[in-house]
Design an enzyme around this catalytic site. Structure first.
Site, PDB file in Angstrom:
ATOM      1  N   ASP A  49     -26.237 -36.014 101.922  1.00  0.00           N
ATOM      2  CA  ASP A  49     -25.343 -35.602 102.993  1.00  0.00           C
ATOM      3  C   ASP A  49     -25.224 -37.246 103.677  1.00  0.00           C
ATOM      4  OD1 ASP A  49     -23.513 -34.630 104.689  1.00  0.00           O
ATOM      5  OD2 ASP A  49     -25.238 -33.706 106.134  1.00  0.00           O
ATOM      6  N   HIS A  79     -18.224 -40.792  98.535  1.00  0.00           N
ATOM      7  CA  HIS A  79     -18.680 -40.054  97.356  1.00  0.00           C
ATOM      8  C   HIS A  79     -18.930 -41.046  95.981  1.00  0.00           C
ATOM      9  CE1 HIS A  79     -18.111 -36.582  99.657  1.00  0.00           C
ATOM     10  NE2 HIS A  79     -17.025 -36.439  99.423  1.00  0.00           N
ATOM     11  N   LEU A 133     -37.748 -34.785  82.852  1.00  0.00           N
ATOM     12  CA  LEU A 133     -37.487 -34.380  84.083  1.00  0.00           C
ATOM     13  C   LEU A 133     -36.150 -33.106  83.971  1.00  0.00           C
ATOM     14  CD1 LEU A 133     -37.100 -34.986  87.296  1.00  0.00           C
ATOM     15  CD2 LEU A 133     -34.967 -36.270  86.890  1.00  0.00           C
TER      16      LEU A 133
HETATM   17  C1  FPP Z   1     -21.987 -34.788 101.724  1.00  0.00           C
HETATM   18  O1  FPP Z   1     -21.599 -35.853 102.070  1.00  0.00           O
HETATM   19  C2  FPP Z   1     -21.877 -34.810 100.383  1.00  0.00           C
HETATM   20  C3  FPP Z   1     -21.173 -34.036  99.165  1.00  0.00           C
HETATM   21  C4  FPP Z   1     -20.405 -32.741  99.723  1.00  0.00           C
HETATM   22  C5  FPP Z   1     -20.953 -34.215  97.926  1.00  0.00           C
HETATM   23  C6  FPP Z   1     -22.255 -35.184  97.297  1.00  0.00           C
HETATM   24  C7  FPP Z   1     -21.616 -35.719  96.242  1.00  0.00           C
HETATM   25  C8  FPP Z   1     -22.244 -36.642  95.736  1.00  0.00           C
HETATM   26  C9  FPP Z   1     -23.571 -37.511  96.198  1.00  0.00           C
HETATM   27  C10 FPP Z   1     -21.752 -37.542  94.329  1.00  0.00           C
HETATM   28  C11 FPP Z   1     -21.130 -36.500  93.160  1.00  0.00           C
HETATM   29  C12 FPP Z   1     -22.456 -35.889  92.576  1.00  0.00           C
HETATM   30  C13 FPP Z   1     -22.129 -35.180  91.324  1.00  0.00           C
HETATM   31  C14 FPP Z   1     -23.122 -34.541  90.657  1.00  0.00           C
HETATM   32  C15 FPP Z   1     -20.754 -34.847  90.937  1.00  0.00           C
HETATM   33  P1  FPP Z   1     -20.374 -35.498 103.195  1.00  0.00           P
HETATM   34  O2  FPP Z   1     -18.937 -35.522 102.492  1.00  0.00           O
HETATM   35  O3  FPP Z   1     -20.500 -34.244 103.894  1.00  0.00           O
HETATM   36  O4  FPP Z   1     -20.569 -36.529 104.230  1.00  0.00           O
HETATM   37  P2  FPP Z   1     -20.341 -36.240 106.038  1.00  0.00           P
HETATM   38  O5  FPP Z   1     -21.242 -35.349 106.592  1.00  0.00           O
HETATM   39  O6  FPP Z   1     -20.545 -37.767 106.402  1.00  0.00           O
HETATM   40  O7  FPP Z   1     -18.796 -36.206 105.951  1.00  0.00           O
END
Ligand code: FPP
Length: 253
Positions: A23, A40, A134
């Site tokens: 997150d 991302h 893994l």
């Molecule tokens: C949360 O941060 C993150 C996500 C919803 C997506 C996680 C994705 C990745 C780490 C990269 C892609 C991975 C794959 C496997 C495709 P947020 O956007 O909610 O952050 P915020 O809370 O600061 O807005």
């Protein structure tokens, strides 16, 4: 029911199974006056580091929450970006995963993804299915409530067919019908970015999991930060409902 001595394996100071909510990508980007999707992109770099380091530390299973069943509510350009990122990773990195002996598994309701992504997901899982290193589990369009619902549906079908009687429904039987039912549950859960919620991740599986929350935003989460979480875990006493005294006695047994 497992005994205290079975629960206290010498290796229990290292998590066998680590589950992570990655997150803070959006906030990382905002702090840099960048669009959310740049967060991302940076999150993928962190993901690479953590997969590699988890292997180095001997973790057997790494489960990552990549896209929740609620993430469809985000702006459509962000949803498209995340799905494209996922597709590109599968297209470009399946061979590399295979060379490292990683077995990829995707859990969640994949039927909602476009056909191209579904086909690539199936191909990548099939290609790596015999690997012994893994186990990398990616939760995509996953929700803990969805997982329990699909397990209950399976049980309902078995009851209707007459292959199961209600007297035989047990925690083990429910567990076996969940997405991770064939794997040990997570020993350690990490959520980055300061939020202290489970957010409909592995609701059943996290019953006895140690929870670790850090303020670090996911794109900044690196080898040092993972080691801090492992040190936290090594200091926890996992009692699984037993007393400290029982665990001490069983460690001498
Ligand atoms: C949360 O941060 C993150 C996500 C919803 C997506 C996680 C994705 C990745 C780490 C990269 C892609 C991975 C794959 C496997 C495709 P947020 O956007 O909610 O952050 P915020 O809370 O600061 O807005």
């Amino acid at each position: 029911m497992r005994t205290p001595s079975e629960l206290m394996k010498p290796s229990s100071k290292l998590p066998r199974h680590l589950a992570v909510i990655m997150d803070g990508n959006g906030r990382w980007a905002r702090q840099r006056f960048l669009p959310r999707v740049a967060g991302h992109r940076a999150g993928v770099d962190a993901l690479h580091k953590i997969v590699k380091h988890a292997m180095k530390r001997g973790i057997e299973i790494l489960t990552l929450f990549a896209f929740s069943s609620e993430n469809w509510r985000r702006p459509s350009y962000e949803v498209s970006y995340l799905l494209d990122l996922f597709l590109n990773m599968l297209e470009n990195e399946t061979q590399k995963l295979h060379e490292q002996g990683i077995q990829l598994r995707i859990i969640g309701d994949c039927s909602q993804f476009n056909e191209k992504l579904q086909a690539q997901m199936a191909q990548a899982q099939d290609f790596t299915s015999r690997n012994k290193g893994l186990k990398l589990v990616i939760a995509a369009n996953y929700g803990g409530q969805w997982d329990l619902t699909q397990a209950m549906r399976k049980i309902g079908e078995e009851l209707e067919r007459g292959t199961l009687s209600s007297a035989n429904i047990s925690a083990e039987l429910i567990n076996a019908r969940l997405s991770l039912g064939d794997l040990p549950p997570p020993d350690l859960f990490i959520r980055t970015s300061g939020e202290q919620r489970i957010s409909n991740f592995l609701l059943w599986d996290l019953a006895y999991t140690e929870l670790y929350f850090t303020e670090v935003l996911w794109p900044d989460f690196n080898e040092v930060e993972l080691d801090k979480a492992l040190v936290f875990f090594s200091g926890r006493e996992r009692r699984f409902g037993c007393t400290s005294e029982q665990l001490e006695e069983s460690s001498y047994a």
